[in-house]
Scaffold this active site. Structure first.
Site, PDB file in Angstrom:
ATOM      1  N   TYR A  87      35.954  27.885  51.870  1.00 57.42           N
ATOM      2  CA  TYR A  87      35.073  27.553  50.747  1.00 57.42           C
ATOM      3  C   TYR A  87      33.741  27.111  51.332  1.00 57.42           C
ATOM      4  O   TYR A  87      33.294  27.651  52.345  1.00 57.42           O
ATOM      5  CB  TYR A  87      35.739  26.501  49.852  1.00 57.42           C
ATOM      6  CG  TYR A  87      35.158  26.452  48.465  1.00 57.42           C
ATOM      7  CD1 TYR A  87      35.051  27.606  47.684  1.00 57.42           C
ATOM      8  CD2 TYR A  87      34.706  25.258  47.936  1.00 57.42           C
ATOM      9  CE1 TYR A  87      34.509  27.572  46.418  1.00 57.42           C
ATOM     10  CE2 TYR A  87      34.163  25.207  46.655  1.00 57.42           C
ATOM     11  CZ  TYR A  87      34.060  26.370  45.916  1.00 57.42           C
ATOM     12  OH  TYR A  87      33.505  26.330  44.665  1.00 57.42           O
ATOM     13  N   LYS A 129      55.361  43.794  34.741  1.00 55.43           N
ATOM     14  CA  LYS A 129      54.681  44.892  35.429  1.00 55.43           C
ATOM     15  C   LYS A 129      54.016  44.375  36.707  1.00 55.43           C
ATOM     16  O   LYS A 129      54.106  45.008  37.772  1.00 55.43           O
ATOM     17  CB  LYS A 129      53.631  45.488  34.495  1.00 55.43           C
ATOM     18  CG  LYS A 129      53.144  46.853  34.914  1.00 55.43           C
ATOM     19  CD  LYS A 129      54.217  47.889  34.658  1.00 55.43           C
ATOM     20  CE  LYS A 129      53.736  49.263  35.003  1.00 55.43           C
ATOM     21  NZ  LYS A 129      53.886  50.213  33.933  1.00 55.43           N
TER      22      LYS A 129
END
Length: 477
Positions: free
Chosen positions: A118, A173
């Site tokens: 970060y 899915k």
């Protein structure tokens, strides 16, 4: 009207019944017999607790539907000395809290690691991508991430149940993408069924993804959405209800024809259901050189002279049904070599299948209840396949889409092409091996670890080779 057939028990309606029963030598046998007499299938018996007089048992069994589950429980409650304490629906338990999660790929254990993952280190990566946007495929999750996009308008066989109710399917899915293809996928469930809004939203979120998997969007809207997104995006757009289904059907048919010894250019195929899946199946079969196809839907066989048709149905009328058959589904299957159903349950009987050509092939893929009872179909057809996991020859899209997207992502493909579809179908079919083929084995198991890598390799090769047009000349997608 075709008489209703008995639904088959399946793991999709599996329940666990906790019962207390008098402890004697026949206790467990009486429980399992009662379940069997009610039409259930016992899959596990676990002793939970006991004392000198009673034993507590968890009885797990497959049932056909919710009403059947209640019948099984009622059958147990009638037994002397049996106390039903609790009934758990195993499918609902599996879905508690959802089925997927986000997990970091890098450790964040100290300031050093945080400074690189970060701020301030991440700023350097941002600037590199700003200078060369293509680096996003290399330096972000875009290289391995797919959006599973739906509007909830055509979920499974349940119809237009909306975005909230579509979430469990989209989560599933995404889990399949990861399990079978190593692809990170995420549900993008849209609270709109407006074509323009869907296209605009998907176009706006596309920078984060390496591919778009359109899912459970009703026809004919799905055709326009896919066609326009393909034109507007630089990543593959793949409607699984169309292309995943078509790939798996072609793979299964390739092997079924090998078993019965019929060349594809000499067979007549009847397809029940001219929606998204049926249309894509027909187009891919025509590309593969099938002899003839009759498409049937609610009005009966699609034929020349019909008016007021959608673009998709007009294309089917112009390119199928050589003899211009005009009649219902039952008449269409007379003498046909192959029946493929992607429509609704119980449209045909065993007597209808008996009127097909010798060594006929039946793919009854409506879920959970197929177009014809597979038990009846097997009395007359040489090969029978369904979409059910509890029947031989399950034709399941999980054979295709994980490997297709794995290959497209690896190749950094900008589009999905018909060359990829044909290559994927060949890869699935060839995975079985001609020495293993027989009437009950025409497709590999969804758990065959060879399938997704083979499909991915075939798709990568097709992506590097000359591209065929993604749709036949002059057709309306």
């Amino acid at each position: 009207m075709t008489p209703a057939t008995h639904r088959l028990p399946s793991a999709g309606f599996s329940i666990t019944i906790r019962v207390s029963v008098l402890a004697d030598a026949s206790a467990i046998g009486r429980l399992t017999t009662a379940v069997g007499e009610s039409g259930g299938i016992v899959t596990a018996v676990d002793v939970v607790d006991s004392d000198s007089a009673n034993v507590v048992v968890d009885l797990t069994c497959d049932t056909a539907d919710s009403a059947h589950a209640e019948q099984v429980v009622a059958g147990l409650e009638k037994l002397d000395g049996v106390d039903v304490r609790k009934v758990s629906d195993r499918t609902f338990l599996l879905h508690l809290g959802g089925k997927i999660e986000v997990a970091p790929k890098v450790a964040l254990r100290n300031r050093d690691e945080l400074s690189r993952a970060y701020t301030p280190g991440v700023a350097r990566v941002c600037l590199a991508i700003a200078e060369n946007p293509d680096d996003a495929r290399r330096l972000t999750i875009k290289r391995n991430t797919v959006a599973v996009v739906t509007d909830g308008s055509a979920v499974l066989g349940l119809g237009n149940i909306g975005p909230y109710a579509a979430m469990p399917v989209m989560e599933g899915k995404a889990a399949l993408f990861k399990r079978f293809g190593g692809v990170d996928a995420w549900p993008v469930v849209l609270d709109t069924q407006d074509t323009e809004e869907i296209i605009s939203i998907v176009r706006a979120i596309a920078p984060a993804y390496g591919g778009i998997n359109l899912e459970d969007i009703a026809a004919p809207r799905c055709f326009e959405i896919e066609e326009r997104l393909r034109d507007q995006l630089d990543i593959p757009v793949f409607h699984d209800d169309q292309h995943g289904t078509a790939i798996c059907v072609l793979a299964a048919l390739t092997n079924a024809l090998r078993v019965v010894g019929k060349p594809i250019n000499q067979v007549r195929v009847v397809v029940s259901g001219a929606g998204a899946a049926g249309t894509a199946i027909i187009k891919l079969l025509l590309r593969q050189g099938v002899g003839d196809v009759i498409a049937s839907d609610r009005p009966g066989a699609l034929h020349r002279g019909m008016t007021g048709l959608s673009r998709s149905w007009q294309w089917l009328v112009d390119n199928t049904n050589k003899d211009d058959y005009r009649g219902d589904l039952r008449g269409a299957v007379v003498g046909a070599d192959v029946f493929i159903g992607v429509s609704a349950p119980n449209l045909l009987t065993g007597d209808d299948i008996a009127k097909m050509a010798p060594d006929s092939i039946v793919f009854a893929l409506a879920n959970p209840d197929p177009e014809v009872d597979p038990r009846e179909a097997r009395e007359h057809a040489a090969i029978v396949a369904t979409g059910r996991s509890d029947q031989p020859n399950q034709i399941n899209n999980v054979l295709a889409f994980p490997g297709v997207f794995r290959g497209m992502l690896d190749a950094q493909a900008r589009e999905f092409t018909e060359a990829m579809a044909l290559a994927a179908a060949r890869a699935i079919a060839d995975t079985v091996g001609e020495d293993k083929l027989n009437p009950t084995v025409i497709v590999p198991s969804v758990f065959d670890a060879r399938v997704a890598p083979a499909v991915a390799a075939a798709v990568r090769a097709a992506a590097k080779g000359p591209h065929l047009d993604s749709t036949p000349d002059g057709e309306a997608s």
